[in-house]
Design an enzyme around this catalytic site. Structure first.
Site, PDB file in Angstrom:
ATOM      1  N   GLU A 946      22.067  42.170  40.558  1.00  0.00           N
ATOM      2  CA  GLU A 946      20.901  42.085  41.320  1.00  0.00           C
ATOM      3  C   GLU A 946      20.767  41.080  41.092  1.00  0.00           C
ATOM      4  O   GLU A 946      19.448  39.618  41.867  1.00  0.00           O
ATOM      5  CB  GLU A 946      19.560  42.964  41.164  1.00  0.00           C
ATOM      6  N   ARG A1024       6.973  48.733  35.804  1.00  0.00           N
ATOM      7  CA  ARG A1024       7.292  49.624  37.004  1.00  0.00           C
ATOM      8  C   ARG A1024       6.793  50.928  36.510  1.00  0.00           C
ATOM      9  O   ARG A1024       6.906  52.320  36.654  1.00  0.00           O
ATOM     10  CB  ARG A1024       8.722  49.985  37.444  1.00  0.00           C
ATOM     11  N   GLU A1421      16.900  55.454  44.233  1.00  0.00           N
ATOM     12  CA  GLU A1421      16.769  55.821  42.683  1.00  0.00           C
ATOM     13  C   GLU A1421      15.879  57.025  41.873  1.00  0.00           C
ATOM     14  O   GLU A1421      15.743  57.719  40.699  1.00  0.00           O
ATOM     15  CB  GLU A1421      15.282  54.687  42.639  1.00  0.00           C
TER      16      GLU A1421
END
Ligand SMILES: Cc1cc2nc3c(=O)[nH]c(=O)nc-3n(C[C@H](O)[C@H](O)[C@H](O)COP(=O)(O)OP(=O)(O)OC[C@H]3O[C@@H](n4cnc5c(N)ncnc54)[C@H](O)[C@@H]3O)c2cc1C
Ligand code: FES
Ligand code: FES
Length: 1493
Positions: A946, A1024, A1421
């Site tokens: 990413e 997160r 995920e």
């Protein structure tokens, strides 16, 4: 023909005074007169004349423009991506035998293929005519990113080919054989979770045919029956509603004849699915016809529809009829099938139609070979005397057998071996000749030819043991060691001599051979044959008594006389059961006298000293003692502790575990030998080791929400290309004119000042063109970062992490560039590194972050009040290790300068085209509109590409600009593991308060992650984590503080789950601690605290109507029979002392959206309809195996009302889609799907008048053509931004604050495990997982994501452990040799996956309120965390063991951190052996290896 010139001074000090040229030239001129390798490659006769001597077989294969299917995944024999098959003719006896050997091309020496037939994935089929294996893996969804697939296809191909006996015409393959012989243990897949691949393999199993088509030689076992039923059921379910579906097994399927051709599948006339083969009369030099008949019209295949759309359209697809046909296939299956259930039909496998062994090779007489140059030279003698001559002339010549050790030394230890000699074609060395049965009866030894391949040796041991029984126990022990020795591909070529001569202290064979009293026979010119007893062979670490000029020829393994009361057993413990080197390996032999006293003993260990070692003190302690007496056992254990008193800092680490294992395996042996010798009764479970058979399981394949295209189980559009090796990854793209390759210069230190860098030696090396570093770009652009630009592309004076890039050399070939990079000399001033979270806290080393979450009393800083209300308070520190992405394709990039306007085309294996474009543009000083970043597919990403893929594109772009030539790079596995960062290790220091009934009242935690040397996305990962630390539980008062640690490890980054698995792991650990503290049932505690609709998370997001966790727990509990199995586990644990079981049922709630980067929640798509009705689709998402392209094409096909195969997506590129968000956060389908839909909506609106005019059945072609004539724009740019979300950190007004997440993907899983208390080995007996995916766009793809993520999670929480060398700060786990991801045998024995479809009353659910594309949910995920059910089940098993052993289970007094490696599991059992083995840590001592959580 020019003969090669040997290196002038190959060895620094030639033993006999002559240099290599002087010593070897006479031999080259007299004996080794041929520099040609003669072989067949995919049926084609091939002569390779004087090839590059540095090449392995893989280097040769990948240098061929049409053979890019065979991949480089690791270069060290650890992943299987490079697997090819060697077809070898064995002429030893009258019956000629053909063997198919799967080998690792990355290790296998090119010289070894002389006289053999090399079959690569291209050789067995292609997209138009796939081999049945390729077709089945594709159709059964066994390929996601596809990078592992060719290797797996070839391993299975070898199995399938070897299962057929052309003489008897019988094909026999059992599941047992596949498992027991470890045919798949050398292949890794990071995407699929293996289940679909096993399903494809199972379609070849014939054990249930019971003589109908292939006669059974052996009676069918209960296991086999169960297995066979499963295959049949599997095929049946997959083909519900259809009565005539072939299960495709060899010889055809009796159940469904007549076949689709209308004739019996046994009918010799029926068209074989396999390619036509050469008639047996082929002359010697004839070229075996290419196996693919390109003239033939490709077969239409409804199950793979769309799969061939990345290649030019075929003429039939231009016809209107074709469109109707394809359309019909998708809209309504041609054959009657129940709606919502996929229909799978396979081509029949016809063994007789396979590629044959080239007849010319039967007649081929191998000649002595020699090729090379003045740097390196290869010899291939064919006779022992030639080898002896050669060694005599030049003793430093390196012998090479299977090269599994030598090539690893070449590649990773920079060993040169200027003169190499391939010995495995010498008949005397490679063929073990067995005595006749009569002679065997009285044999005193088995004599093994030194370079007999280990697989063959395994079979020999098995055969002789079957004949001689327990007398040949040594061979059974050797066989057992060989079964778990490396991977099958290595065993197929590696040798015992190679293992012995390497003298590795962790060799698996050496302990057995020493314990057995084996002797080596070696030969040299001076002494002829000499005997070397194994017990005296190992002198020091990797040093032996073998004379430098000698070769081992035979190994004599004694077999005791008939009535000897002797037992010999072997044991091995590794991090992963299959294909892993040992932590401790051992073999024990005892001989008893008539009084059952020890007459002779050999107690041998590997992994406990610098050499394989006998145990003198232990042996002395037991000699003469009554064997089966507890005092003898005790004396032996005491002796072992003296023999192996490892210090705390012992190299290799794990002092306590290794010592405990030493005792444990001996303890096991003592019991086992007692049983063998009939000395008494023992609990079988002390003796039994964990065994795993082939996994089985189900998927709920019925999808009631299926629409015309969306909702169907469409096969991944690239699956067949991936299975046939036609799918192109960056390194497979054809070489460009004047292309160069980059080799990175990386820091060998973790923390240092750079004193000097001298690249001159590199520039002087062959093929080298140039070098770039910090001086090649302006200082202000030598910086990058996803969120904060705080990382340098090239180090500038300071080194902050092991592996940091200092510069890049570029050269004509990759091998030259890498060799030159190693020649760059860097001087450092070494500084002390900070590695762990604890060290960072102590040094106050943090990145600025400062975010926290406050709910309830925490908002007013009144957590003390909240805790004051609690009846019970528990506290603890919980840690969780990181995880290497281990995508099979390492990072790669190719930059092509245009020559005009500074434009560059950058191909990159990236999830992030925009960021790649941005930084290439920045370093080159041109605007973004000159940089086209493109990506077709990645061989896996999982978050690792990413951001951290960016520098490699940048390096190639800088060099490409400088040289005005294309520049490519593909990282080696170790480079990738050093540079690409990992999942963040985390630590939480928590305090929780509850009522006596277990209601959560207050939670406070300081959470730390190890960010590494730069920030990358560490802050967002932390965010997160905090927002998932509630998992599914309501707590009124919460205070969570975030701390991002700055250390000197690689920069950690995004990884599937992005902090959420760590957050939910903390939540569940806290729940277990509460349950244990309150003495409460964990499942009741969970139920008591589950969120209800209307409650709020710690960030004030309301739990809305889409709340399905309670439903999932209920339904999964029922379907998995959880409660009953939970009681059974308790009963099991009460009665078993050496094995314990555990079970855990855990929910998960995962938030969808880019949580803390609102701007990323947008996507664009671009659709163009051509006048012929074909559709070109671009969107911002990238394909990394997750099936995004397939789903996007399905959405476009559904929305445009056209067949799926009229939609084409070639790649993702910044010239088509500007400002694309990274494909991440499980949001690829949501964001891009809505953008695609938006584009389709626009076009549909423009086409509406034509639909009205031409009628509802008008095809897109007609509509498009009519619209074009009317000058209507048939291109549309779709766009979508996620509504609703937009949480602001720190905003505590729950009435006005915006949601963080668009919705939750939810799920639950239950896992049951069994743990071997003596070793820490475990197996997952069963896992059931159920996910709420909404209305799945493609259930097959979603199941792939669910199962794959689960297994990745299982790896994360169990066997995957990243370690650093404490003293130097260097990453220790930087390859598959040291870092273990789950393999085929590690997945749950029973593995069931399902999707939530109905409420608890069976009423269909609707997700229409979701406002996501087709009401589906992101799934990439969320299931990963549920792999933790295995961890928590193991924790339960450990707890049961601790309770049995009287060790504490009180919260706060014991910790069990993730990952639950065999070391951690064993050391947590709390028994006496551990206490006895405990090492005392002296002041100032540091562990050899460090985990950094
Ligand atoms: C991925 C991987 C996994 C592995 N797993 C294991 C494992 O589980 N257990 C284990 O014990 N090992 C393991 N190994 C190590 C290795 O595979 C074994 O040591 C193997 O037996 C080496 O055999 P080879 O024929 O390939 O040796 P080569 O690499 O060809 O040679 C190794 C050494 O032996 C010498 N040699 C070869 N033949 C002769 C001869 N006839 N006379 C004298 N010297 C000779 C060579 O000169 C060289 O020094 C693994 C290796 C890899 C790459
Ligand atoms: S590339 Fe050969 S095994 Fe990994
Ligand atoms: S499909 Fe196996 S690694 Fe991706």
């Amino acid at each position: 023909m020019t003969l090669p010139v040997p290196p002038k001074s190959a060895a620094s000090a030639p033993l006999r005074g002559l240099n290599a040229t002087e010593a070897l030239t006479p031999l080259i001129e007299s004996i080794y007169t041929s520099p040609d390798i003669t072989c067949y490659v995919n049926g084609k006769r091939t002569i390779i004349s004087n090839p590059n001597p540095h090449w392995t077989l893989l280097d040769y294969i990948r240098a061929q423009p049409d053979l890019k299917g065979t991949k480089l995944g690791c270069g060290e024999g650890g992943c299987g991506a490079c697997t090819v098959v060697l077809q070898v003719g064995d002429r030893r006896n009258e019956k000629r035998r053909i063997q198919h050997l799967a080998v690792n091309a990355c290790l296998f020496p090119l010289v070894g293929i002389d006289g053999k037939h090399v079959i690569t994935v291209e050789g067995i089929g292609n997209v138009d005519r796939p081999h049945p294996l390729q077709e089945r893996i594709a159709k059964l969804h066994g390929s996601q990113c596809g990078f592992c697939t060719p290797g797996i296809v070839m391993s299975l191909y070898a199995v399938v080919r070897n299962s057929y006996n052309p003489e008897t015409k019988k094909f026999h393959l059992s599941a047992h054989e596949v498992e027991m012989e470890g045919h798949l243990d050398g292949n890794l897949c990071r995407c699929t979770g293996y289940k679909p691949i096993l399903n494809a393999a199972k379609t070849f199993v014939t054990e249930d045919l019971k003589g109908q088509l292939a006669e059974e030689d052996e009676p069918t076992t209960a296991d086999a029956e169960k297995f066979a039923k499963e295959v049949v059921d599997f095929i049946k379910t997959s083909s519900a509603g259809q009565s005539k579906v072939s299960c495709g097994r060899p010889g055809g399927c009796c159940r469904d004849r007549p076949s689709r051709s209308g004739s019996s599948s046994c009918d010799s006339e029926s068209a074989p699915s396999s390619p036509p083969t050469e008639p047996s009369s082929t002359s010697d030099d004839e070229h075996i016809p290419a196996i693919v008949d390109v003239e033939k019209e490709p077969q239409a295949d409804s199950d793979l529809i769309g799969a061939d759309y990345a290649k030019p359209m075929k003429s039939k697809e231009h016809s209107a009829d074709a469109e109707t046909k394809a359309s019909t296939t998708l809209a309504a299956p041609a054959a009657p099938s129940e709606r919502g259930v996929p229909r799978i039909e396979f081509q029949e496998y016809v063994p007789d139609a396979e590629l044959i062994f080239p007849p010319a090779l039967w007649k081929y007489e191998p000649q002595p070979l020699c090729y090379g140059n003045d740097k390196k030279i290869w010899f291939r003698p064919t006779k022992l005397e030639h080898l002896v001559e050669l060694k005599d002339a030049y003793p430093s010549a390196k012998l090479v057998g299977g090269a599994s050790e030598v090539q690893v030394e070449v590649r990773f230890k920079n060993s040169d071996f200027a003169v190499s000699v391939y010995v495995s074609d010498i008949a005397d060395l490679k063929h073990t000749i067995l005595p006749s049965d009569a002679d065997l009866e009285n044999a005193k030894e088995l004599v093994v030819a030194a370079n007999t391949p280990l697989t063959e040796l395994e079979a020999i041991c098995k055969g002789v043991y079957a004949k001689l029984g327990k007398r040949a126990m040594v061979l059974e022990a050797l066989r057992k060691q060989l079964r778990y020795f490396a991977g099958r591909q290595i065993r197929n070529v590696a040798s015992l001599a190679g293992n012995i001569a390497t003298a590795s202290p962790i060799s698996d064979a050496n302990p057995v051979l020493i314990a057995a009293g084996a002797t080596l026979e070696a030969v040299n010119k001076q002494d002829g044959s000499v005997d070397l007893p194994m017990s005296k062979f190992f002198l020091a670490y990797r040093t032996t008594a073998l004379p430098a000029d000698a070769a081992i020829t035979r190994i004599h393994i004694p077999i005791p006389a008939k009535d000897t009361r002797e037992v010999l057993k072997a044991y091995k413990q590794a991090r992963r059961k299959d294909d892993d080197i040992a932590i401790v390996t051992a073999a024990f032999r005892i001989r008893l006298d008539a009084q059952d006293c020890v007459e002779d003993a050999s107690i041998v260990y590997g992994g406990m000293a610098p050499t394989t070692k006998e145990s003198p003190k232990t042996q002395a302690a037991i000699l003469g003692k009554p064997w089966f007496h507890s005092e003898t056992l005790d004396a032996a254990l005491g002796g072992l502790l003296e023999d192996y008193n490892l210090p705390y800092e012992v190299p290799g680490g794990m002092a306590d575990y290794r010592k405990t294992l030493t005792l444990s395996v001996f303890f096991r042996f003592w019991h086992e030998s007692g049983v063998e010798l009939g000395l008494g009764h023992v609990d079988e479970q002390v003796v039994d080791e964990i065994h795993r058979s082939i996994s089985s399981g189900t998927r709920d394949d019925y999808n009631p929400y299926e629409q015309r295209v969306v909702g169907k189980q469409v096969v991944h559009l690239s699956a067949l290309k991936q299975c046939t090796g036609e799918a192109e990854y960056i390194d497979d793209m054809p070489r460009l004119d004047r292309e160069l390759f980059g080799g990175l210069v990386m820091s060998s230190k973790a923390h240092a000042n750079i004193i000097s860098v001298d690249w001159e030696p590199a520039l002087a090396m062959p093929g080298v063109v140039g070098y770039i570093d910090k001086n090649s770009i302006p200082a202000d652009v030598n910086v990058w970062g996803s969120i904060k630009k705080d990382e340098l592309f090239f180090a500038n004076g300071k080194i902050l992490s092991h592996g940091q890039v200092i510069g890049m050399v570029y050269a004509d070939t990759a091998l030259e560039a890498q060799a030159a990079a190693r020649a760059v000399k860097v001087e450092y001033e070494v500084l002390k590194p900070i590695l762990t979270i604890d060290e960072a806290i102590a040094a106050n080393s943090f990145f600025p972050h400062g975010k926290n979450l406050r709910k309830g009393l925490a908002i007013d800083d009144k957590m003390d009040e909240a805790f004051a209300q609690c009846e019970r308070i528990f506290e603890g520190t919980t840690r969780m290790g990181g995880q290497e992405h281990f995508y099979l394709e390492t990072n790669a990039a190719l930059s092509i300068p245009s020559g005009e306007d500074g434009a560059v085309e950058v191909w990159s294996s990236t999830q992030n085209t925009m960021e790649t474009q941005e930084f290439v543009s920045s370093v080159l000083g041109v605007p973004s509109n000159r940089i086209n970043c493109r990506v077709k597919r990645m061989g896996g990403g999982f978050g690792g590409k990413e951001s951290r893929s960016v520098p490699f594109a940048v390096y190639t772009a800088i060099a490409a600009r400088k040289e005005k030539r294309p520049v490519r790079i593909m990282l080696n596995r170790d480079e990738d593991m050093l540079l690409s960062g990992q999942r963040h290790p985390f630590q939480a220091r928590w305090k929780v308060g509850v009522s006596n009934e277990g209601k959560l009242l207050a939670l406070k935690a300081d959470v730390y992650n190890n960010g590494g040397f730069s920030q990358d996305m560490s802050g967002a990962v932390m965010d997160r984590c905090l927002t998932h630390l509630d998992n599914s539980y309501e707590c009124p008062n919460v205070f969570l503080r975030a701390n991002v640690c700055r250390t000197n490890i690689h920069s950690n980054t995004a990884y599937r789950g992005f902090g959420a698995p760590q957050g939910m792991y903390f939540a569940e650990t806290i729940m277990y601690n509460i349950a244990e503290g309150l003495g409460m049932d964990i499942d009741s505690l969970r139920q008591k605290n589950l969120y209800n609709i209307g409650q709020h998370t710690p960030f004030f997001q309301r739990i809305d109507e889409d709340w399905h966790v309670p439903m999932l727990l209920h339904q999964l509990s029922k379907s998995s029979d959880y409660e009953k199995r939970k009681s059974a586990v308790q009963s099991f644990n009460k009665t078993n002392h050496w094995k314990k079981r555990g079970i855990a049922l855990i929910p998960c709630k995962f938030g969808l959206s880019f949580a803390t980067a609102l701007h990323l929640n947008q996507a664009a798509a671009y659709i163009k309809i051509y006048a012929d009705g074909s559709v070109l689709l671009h969107h911002g998402g990238t394909e990394m195996g997750q099936g995004l392209y397939t789903k996007m094409c399905q959405i476009a096909a559904q929305e445009l009302g056209t067949p799926l195969d009229s939609i084409y997506t070639q790649d993702s590129q910044t010239y088509q889609i500007a400002n694309a968000s990274p494909t991440a956060a499980s949001s690829g389908s949501d964001l891009n799907g809505m953008a695609v839909k938006n584009a389709c909506d626009q076009i549909n609106e423009r086409l509406a008048p034509y639909r009205e005019k031409l009628g509802p059945d008008a095809k897109l072609k007609e509509l498009a053509h009519a619209a074009y004539i009317d000058r209507v724009n048939l291109a549309a740019n779709g766009f979508w931004k996620m509504p609703k979300v937009g949480y602001t950190w720190g905003d505590t007004n729950w009435e006005t604050v915006k949601p963080m997440y668009y919705y939750w993907t939810q799920g639950a899983a239950a896992s049951e495990v069994e743990l071997d208390l003596l070793t820490g080995d475990h197996t997952v007996l069963r896992s059931d997982i159920m996910m709420d995916v909404g209305n799945s766009i493609n259930p097959a793809i979603d199941y792939g994501q669910i199962e794959g993520a689960f297994i990745q999670g299982q790896g994360l929480f169990t066997i995957e452990e990243t370690l650093w060398h404490t003293a130097s700060g260097q990453l220790f786990t930087k390859g598959p040799g040291t870092y273990k991801i789950p393999g085929f045998s590690d997945i749950p024995q029973i593995f069931n996956a399902s999707m939530l479809r109905t409420d608890n009353n069976g009423k269909p659910l609707s997700w229409n309120h979701l406002r996501s594309v087709q009401s589906s949910k992101g799934i990439g995920e969320p299931p990963l965390f549920l792999g933790s059910t295995v961890f928590f089940a193991l924790r339960e098993a450990v707890k049961a063991a601790r309770e049995m052993n009287g060790a504490t289970t009180v919260p706060g007094e014991w910790n069990f951190d993730s990952p639950s490696t065999c070391e951690r599991l064993r050391l947590a059992v709390g028994d006496d052996l551990i206490k006895r083995a405990a090492t005392v840590k002296k002041k100032g001592e540091m562990p050899f290896l460090t985990a950094v959580a």
